[in-house]
Design a protein around this motif. Structure first.
Motif, short mmCIF file in Angstrom:
data_model
loop_
_atom_site.label_atom_id
_atom_site.label_comp_id
_atom_site.label_asym_id
_atom_site.label_seq_id
_atom_site.Cartn_x
_atom_site.Cartn_y
_atom_site.Cartn_z
N VAL A 145 0.88 -1.18 0.05
CA VAL A 145 0.13 -0.08 -0.05
C VAL A 145 0.82 1.29 -0.02
O VAL A 145 0.47 2.29 -0.64
CB VAL A 145 -0.85 0.12 1.09
CG1 VAL A 145 -1.76 1.32 1.29
CG2 VAL A 145 -2.16 -1.23 1.14
N LEU A 146 1.92 1.15 0.82
CA LEU A 146 2.88 2.24 0.72
C LEU A 146 3.40 2.52 -0.44
O LEU A 146 3.61 3.83 -0.84
CB LEU A 146 3.76 2.20 1.86
CG LEU A 146 4.87 3.23 2.19
CD1 LEU A 146 3.87 4.45 2.75
CD2 LEU A 146 5.90 2.92 3.33
N ARG A 147 3.91 1.45 -1.08
CA ARG A 147 4.46 1.72 -2.37
C ARG A 147 3.55 2.22 -3.46
O ARG A 147 3.95 3.30 -4.26
CB ARG A 147 4.93 0.43 -3.00
CG ARG A 147 6.25 0.08 -2.50
CD ARG A 147 6.92 -1.17 -3.06
NE ARG A 147 6.11 -2.39 -3.26
CZ ARG A 147 6.13 -3.51 -2.49
NH1 ARG A 147 6.81 -3.31 -1.26
NH2 ARG A 147 5.23 -4.60 -2.45
N CYS A 148 2.29 1.67 -3.45
CA CYS A 148 1.32 2.40 -4.15
C CYS A 148 1.03 3.59 -3.99
O CYS A 148 0.79 4.83 -4.98
CB CYS A 148 0.08 1.55 -4.04
SG CYS A 148 0.02 0.04 -4.91
N ALA A 149 0.93 4.25 -2.67
CA ALA A 149 0.60 5.52 -2.29
C ALA A 149 1.59 6.61 -2.70
O ALA A 149 1.56 7.77 -3.03
CB ALA A 149 0.48 5.54 -0.57
N GLN A 150 2.97 6.05 -2.62
CA GLN A 150 4.36 6.89 -3.12
C GLN A 150 4.19 7.29 -4.51
O GLN A 150 4.74 8.25 -5.13
CB GLN A 150 5.59 6.02 -2.63
CG GLN A 150 5.76 6.02 -1.16
CD GLN A 150 7.07 5.15 -0.81
OE1 GLN A 150 7.47 4.37 -1.78
NE2 GLN A 150 7.59 5.35 0.44
N GLU A 151 3.43 6.52 -5.14
CA GLU A 151 3.38 6.62 -6.60
C GLU A 151 2.38 7.97 -6.88
O GLU A 151 2.05 8.32 -8.11
CB GLU A 151 3.20 5.55 -7.57
CG GLU A 151 4.36 4.66 -7.58
CD GLU A 151 3.85 3.03 -8.23
OE1 GLU A 151 2.89 3.07 -8.87
OE2 GLU A 151 4.76 2.31 -8.26
N LEU A 152 1.53 8.07 -6.07
CA LEU A 152 0.40 9.07 -6.23
C LEU A 152 0.83 10.41 -5.97
O LEU A 152 1.85 10.82 -5.22
CB LEU A 152 -0.75 8.80 -5.22
CG LEU A 152 -1.60 7.42 -5.33
CD1 LEU A 152 -2.44 7.29 -4.16
CD2 LEU A 152 -2.29 7.28 -6.60
#
Length: 461
Positions: A145-152
């Motif tokens: 989730v953190l990796r996905c959030a960092q791409e936002l």
């Protein structure tokens, strides 16, 4: 404790119950004599099963097999009227914890206590292992989730990959939606209700409201009883924390972007004003040039007009260059030279530029002096009308703190030294601050060298 007794002989039932009472055990008995009654009995949170080996239509082995499927953590003790080592071994192999003879019921209480204690220890071990596995799964999902959030960011805010990660984790199988409207800047708060005001399990709804109280961020994480409710709640808390941080970051990006747009607008306005002022000064000088008498004054006024024009070109080049703190000198020089070619040459230029050595990065505040020096050198070369000549600019590193920039051509400038008056003046000023700069004019051409100190704030370029 609650014990299931699988026995079809009333005498044997009383025998077992009496033996257990003598062992000072308080037992809630569930009696069955049919295999199909076992499922219902196991649903009543039993601690142990005692089964006679021989029953009408089935044996203790059938009971053990059913328990292994329906309630594998419930221990089974088998009782029988006759000693049979082979049968006892088979029961133990299927999963029975003990095997007792009916004429030796004296040790049944001890066997029950040992079986329940062992089952409790095994259950605790299984729970601990599952907790560890679940915690690792939660951490793995949180990292995803953190990796996905960092791409936002303020331009890329598709939540579909993040939503899929949460769904695939199995920790929150009823996640309904996660949507993000980055263009609404409001206050973050938590509403503990789900759609239609209903709550299920540890479900929570998170909304971000803008100034018009319209929801621009909606996160619904419904954690059903798919595992440990504490773990699920922790997972929800971690995810919402990540999303809250992401939202704050995106808000900061939006504010920074708006600030940069405002600064860019300000720079654009300053640029236009500087260009207008330089144009006015050039026109005023041009008017004075019409009244100038004598070749010397006419030449001086003409050079002044050319330098004002060069300043305008420098300003235009810096504006197009887009740097605000440092510039790459060779790249900047090529742009200046290209502007000079457009100004002086109607066809193929007679002078070419050759840049050699490492690129040099200089502070923006030094660029105007270098540009004025180079514009005068370019102008002198074009005015000389020398065919197939070249201006060579070469950088030479002289240690960790400075470069020497060498500029040369093969044009005879004798008799036109006045064209370099500004260059000499600027070099004298530089030598006063930092020696190792100079200019030579001769029959074989012009040679110029300038010391350039390396910026201390290297990380900025």
């Amino acid at each position: 404790m609650r014990i299931v007794l699988a026995e079809d002989d009333p005498f044997d039932i009383k025998l077992v119950q009496s033996a257990v009472r003598r062992g000072d055990l308080d037992v809630d008995w569930l009696l069955i004599d049919k295999l199909e009654d076992l499922r219902g009995a196991l649903c009543q949170n039993v601690d142990l099963v005692i089964a006679d080996f021989h029953l009408v239509g089935f044996t203790a082995l059938d009971i053990i097999d059913q328990i292994n499927i329906l309630a594998p953590t419930v221990p089974v003790i088998v009782i029988t009227g006759a000693l049979d080592d082979e049968r006892a071994a088979e029961c133990i192999k299927h999963g029975a914890v003990d095997y007792l003879l009916k004429d030796r019921m004296v040790r049944i209480a001890e066997a029950i206590k040992a079986a329940v204690k062992q089952a409790a220890a095994e259950n605790a071990k299984i729970i601990a292992e599952n907790q560890i596995k679940l915690s690792l799964s939660v951490q793995k999902t949180i990292n995803a989730v953190l990796r996905c959030a960092q791409e936002l960011n303020s331009e890329k805010h598709d939540m579909t990959p993040l939503l899929q990660v949460i769904r695939d984790s199995g920790l929150c199988p009823d996640v309904r939606s996660i949507s993000l409207d980055c263009h609404s800047l409001g206050l973050y708060h938590i509403d503990d209700s789900i759609e239609n005001g209903q709550t299920r399990g540890s479900a929570q709804t998170f909304r971000l409201h803008d100034s018009d109280a319209q929801p621009s961020l909606l996160i619904i994480l419904a954690a059903q009883a798919c595992g440990d409710s504490v773990i699920s709640s922790m997972f929800i808390e971690e995810v919402t924390g990540i999303l809250s941080s992401t939202l704050r970051r995106i808000r900061s990006e939006l504010r920074m972007r708006k600030s940069l747009l405002d600064q860019e607008e300000l720079v654009r306005e300053l640029h236009h004003r500087v260009m207008n002022n330089l144009s006015i000064i050039r026109v005023l000088i041009s008017l004075e040039a019409d009244d100038a008498t004598g070749e010397v004054w006419t030449a001086r006024v003409s050079r002044l007009e050319t330098r004002i024009s060069a300043l305008a070109e420098i300003q235009e080049t810096l504006y197009d260059f887009g740097g605000y703190s440092f510039i790459r000198l060779f790249e900047f020089i090529r742009s200046l030279f290209a502007n000079q070619v457009i100004k002086f040459c109607t066809s193929e230029p007679s002078v070419r530029l050759d840049c050699q050595g490492d690129e040099i990065v200089i502070p923006l505040e030094l660029s105007t002096d270098f540009a004025l020096i180079l514009c005068d050198i370019f102008t002198a070369a074009f005015n000389a009308c020398a065919e197939n000549s070249a201006i060579t600019i070469k950088s030479e590193r002289m240690g960790s703190d400075h470069f020497i920039l060498h500029v040369s051509d093969e044009i005879d400038h004798r008799g036109h030294e006045s064209q370099f008056s500004l260059v000499k003046s600027l070099l004298s000023s530089k030598n006063a601050q930092s020696p190792n700069s100079g200019l030579e004019l001769g029959e074989s051409g012009m040679k110029l060298w300038i010391r350039i100190n390396t910026p201390q704030d290297k990380h900025r370029y």
